[in-house]
Design a protein around this motif. Sequence first.
Motif, PDB file in Angstrom:
ATOM      1  N   THR A  11     -20.575  34.951  -7.407  1.00 55.25           N
ATOM      2  CA  THR A  11     -21.325  34.693  -6.179  1.00 55.25           C
ATOM      3  C   THR A  11     -21.238  33.190  -5.829  1.00 55.25           C
ATOM      4  OG1 THR A  11     -23.151  36.340  -7.083  1.00 55.25           O
ATOM      5  CG2 THR A  11     -23.978  34.670  -5.524  1.00 55.25           C
ATOM      6  N   GLU A  12     -20.972  32.320  -6.827  1.00 54.23           N
ATOM      7  CA  GLU A  12     -20.690  31.325  -6.514  1.00 54.23           C
ATOM      8  C   GLU A  12     -19.450  31.025  -5.664  1.00 54.23           C
ATOM      9  OE1 GLU A  12     -22.536  28.811 -10.532  1.00 54.23           O
ATOM     10  OE2 GLU A  12     -20.228  29.208 -10.394  1.00 54.23           O
ATOM     11  N   VAL A  13     -18.334  31.525  -5.966  1.00 56.21           N
ATOM     12  CA  VAL A  13     -17.037  31.399  -5.115  1.00 56.21           C
ATOM     13  C   VAL A  13     -17.295  32.128  -3.555  1.00 56.21           C
ATOM     14  CG1 VAL A  13     -14.837  32.542  -5.132  1.00 56.21           C
ATOM     15  CG2 VAL A  13     -15.837  31.786  -7.166  1.00 56.21           C
ATOM     16  N   GLY A  83     -28.461  32.653   3.189  1.00 52.83           N
ATOM     17  CA  GLY A  83     -27.423  31.699   2.406  1.00 52.83           C
ATOM     18  C   GLY A  83     -28.191  30.906   1.573  1.00 52.83           C
ATOM     19  N   LEU A  84     -29.550  30.509   2.040  1.00 51.86           N
ATOM     20  CA  LEU A  84     -30.270  29.583   1.451  1.00 51.86           C
ATOM     21  C   LEU A  84     -30.994  30.375   0.034  1.00 51.86           C
ATOM     22  CD1 LEU A  84     -32.455  27.921   4.193  1.00 51.86           C
ATOM     23  CD2 LEU A  84     -30.693  26.770   2.675  1.00 51.86           C
ATOM     24  N   LEU A  85     -31.214  31.769   0.321  1.00 47.52           N
ATOM     25  CA  LEU A  85     -31.722  32.522  -0.774  1.00 47.52           C
ATOM     26  C   LEU A  85     -30.714  32.653  -2.108  1.00 47.52           C
ATOM     27  CD1 LEU A  85     -33.918  34.363  -1.997  1.00 47.52           C
ATOM     28  CD2 LEU A  85     -32.649  36.354  -0.572  1.00 47.52           C
ATOM     29  N   ILE A  86     -29.554  33.082  -1.720  1.00 53.06           N
ATOM     30  CA  ILE A  86     -28.351  32.614  -2.681  1.00 53.06           C
ATOM     31  C   ILE A  86     -28.356  31.748  -3.265  1.00 53.06           C
ATOM     32  CG2 ILE A  86     -25.835  33.331  -2.960  1.00 53.06           C
ATOM     33  CD1 ILE A  86     -26.090  35.046  -0.466  1.00 53.06           C
ATOM     34  N   LEU A  87     -28.301  30.554  -2.556  1.00 54.57           N
ATOM     35  CA  LEU A  87     -28.225  29.037  -3.090  1.00 54.57           C
ATOM     36  C   LEU A  87     -29.392  28.627  -3.847  1.00 54.57           C
ATOM     37  CD1 LEU A  87     -26.871  26.241  -3.238  1.00 54.57           C
ATOM     38  CD2 LEU A  87     -28.093  25.730  -1.026  1.00 54.57           C
ATOM     39  N   TYR A  88     -30.338  28.943  -3.716  1.00 50.06           N
ATOM     40  CA  TYR A  88     -31.584  28.663  -4.358  1.00 50.06           C
ATOM     41  C   TYR A  88     -31.659  29.381  -5.861  1.00 50.06           C
ATOM     42  CZ  TYR A  88     -32.838  26.003  -0.360  1.00 50.06           C
ATOM     43  OH  TYR A  88     -33.167  25.219   0.838  1.00 50.06           O
ATOM     44  N   PHE A 211     -22.116  35.824   4.021  1.00 49.54           N
ATOM     45  CA  PHE A 211     -23.355  35.651   3.225  1.00 49.54           C
ATOM     46  C   PHE A 211     -23.762  36.895   2.536  1.00 49.54           C
ATOM     47  CE2 PHE A 211     -23.917  31.643   5.772  1.00 49.54           C
ATOM     48  CZ  PHE A 211     -23.888  30.906   4.839  1.00 49.54           C
ATOM     49  N   TRP A 212     -23.732  37.850   3.349  1.00 53.64           N
ATOM     50  CA  TRP A 212     -24.436  39.283   2.504  1.00 53.64           C
ATOM     51  C   TRP A 212     -23.403  39.591   1.458  1.00 53.64           C
ATOM     52  CZ3 TRP A 212     -27.731  38.218   6.211  1.00 53.64           C
ATOM     53  CH2 TRP A 212     -28.786  38.925   6.184  1.00 53.64           C
ATOM     54  N   ILE A 213     -22.094  39.460   1.623  1.00 54.87           N
ATOM     55  CA  ILE A 213     -21.058  40.028   0.601  1.00 54.87           C
ATOM     56  C   ILE A 213     -21.109  38.974  -0.581  1.00 54.87           C
ATOM     57  CG2 ILE A 213     -18.842  40.060   0.075  1.00 54.87           C
ATOM     58  CD1 ILE A 213     -18.088  41.262   2.736  1.00 54.87           C
ATOM     59  N   ALA A 214     -21.657  37.751  -0.451  1.00 55.58           N
ATOM     60  CA  ALA A 214     -21.837  36.919  -1.359  1.00 55.58           C
ATOM     61  C   ALA A 214     -23.002  37.313  -2.419  1.00 55.58           C
ATOM     62  CB  ALA A 214     -22.030  35.468  -0.681  1.00 55.58           C
ATOM     63  N   ALA A 215     -23.946  38.099  -1.728  1.00 58.06           N
ATOM     64  CA  ALA A 215     -25.020  38.347  -2.604  1.00 58.06           C
ATOM     65  C   ALA A 215     -24.636  39.858  -3.425  1.00 58.06           C
ATOM     66  CB  ALA A 215     -26.270  38.723  -1.765  1.00 58.06           C
ATOM     67  N   TYR A 216     -23.478  40.282  -3.173  1.00 53.03           N
ATOM     68  CA  TYR A 216     -23.261  41.664  -3.859  1.00 53.03           C
ATOM     69  C   TYR A 216     -23.255  41.626  -5.279  1.00 53.03           C
ATOM     70  CZ  TYR A 216     -22.610  43.746   1.004  1.00 53.03           C
ATOM     71  OH  TYR A 216     -23.095  44.165   2.239  1.00 53.03           O
ATOM     72  N   PRO A 217     -22.534  40.816  -5.899  1.00 54.55           N
ATOM     73  CA  PRO A 217     -22.429  40.880  -7.444  1.00 54.55           C
ATOM     74  C   PRO A 217     -23.737  40.991  -8.030  1.00 54.55           C
ATOM     75  CG  PRO A 217     -20.908  39.263  -6.172  1.00 54.55           C
ATOM     76  CD  PRO A 217     -21.564  39.512  -5.127  1.00 54.55           C
TER      77      PRO A 217
END
Length: 230
Positions: A11-13, A83-88, A211-217
């Motif tokens: 998710t970080e990457v 993006g903010l949701l993932i970051l926080y 942004f959505w793919i970043a949340a898939y893991p």
Amino acid sequence: MMTLELALRATEVLLAAALLQQSAEHIFGSQDTRLLFIPRAVLSLVLLTGLYSNWVLLALSVHSLLILHRYQGPYNGGSDRMGLLILYCLCLSRWLPDGISTEAAFGYLAVQVILSYFISGQVKIVNTEWRNGRALQDVFSFSTYPVSESLRALADRPRLLWSASWAVMLFEVLFPLSILNSTVLILALIAAAAFHVANAWLFGLNRFVWFWIAAYPSILWLQTRLIPNA
């Protein structure tokens, strides 16, 4: 099996890649906001390395407050909010004590992403214009998105757009069920990613892809955590 640490790192990457894309639009585009987004780009590059991720995520979270202040909120709507949701959630996961607190913070992200698809589908399916295909006809006929003239001709194919409308609605409202089986979930995420790529190609909604793919893991991890043998 998707372990928590692997899911967090993936998710970080992916988030770093999404933030770099966003930052590049300002660094190479608008001089007014260039200095605001250069620090975000630098921090995103450091996040890619995996060095001191907890501190980098904290710095990105603090920096995001400056951007929110500058634009009086998430200026690009849904993609910025995601993006903010993932970051926080990542930041909390890295700083909270190991165990249930970390899992709760990261699991919250997965639940919100799942709900984002379900609620989107639920909103559409109660809308008459989505059920009869008229909503997509209007998108192709009158949208200000950069749809080419050849694609605008799709507005004259109501049966195709009716089928596409129902395919999207059913996929979104049924998406939460995919978590019951690992294979089905992977296929559902591939389909969802393809959907976002199609929207980027058709309408220029390119930020939603990363942004959505970043949340898939987080969803893959949650499925493993809740139903390990599925």
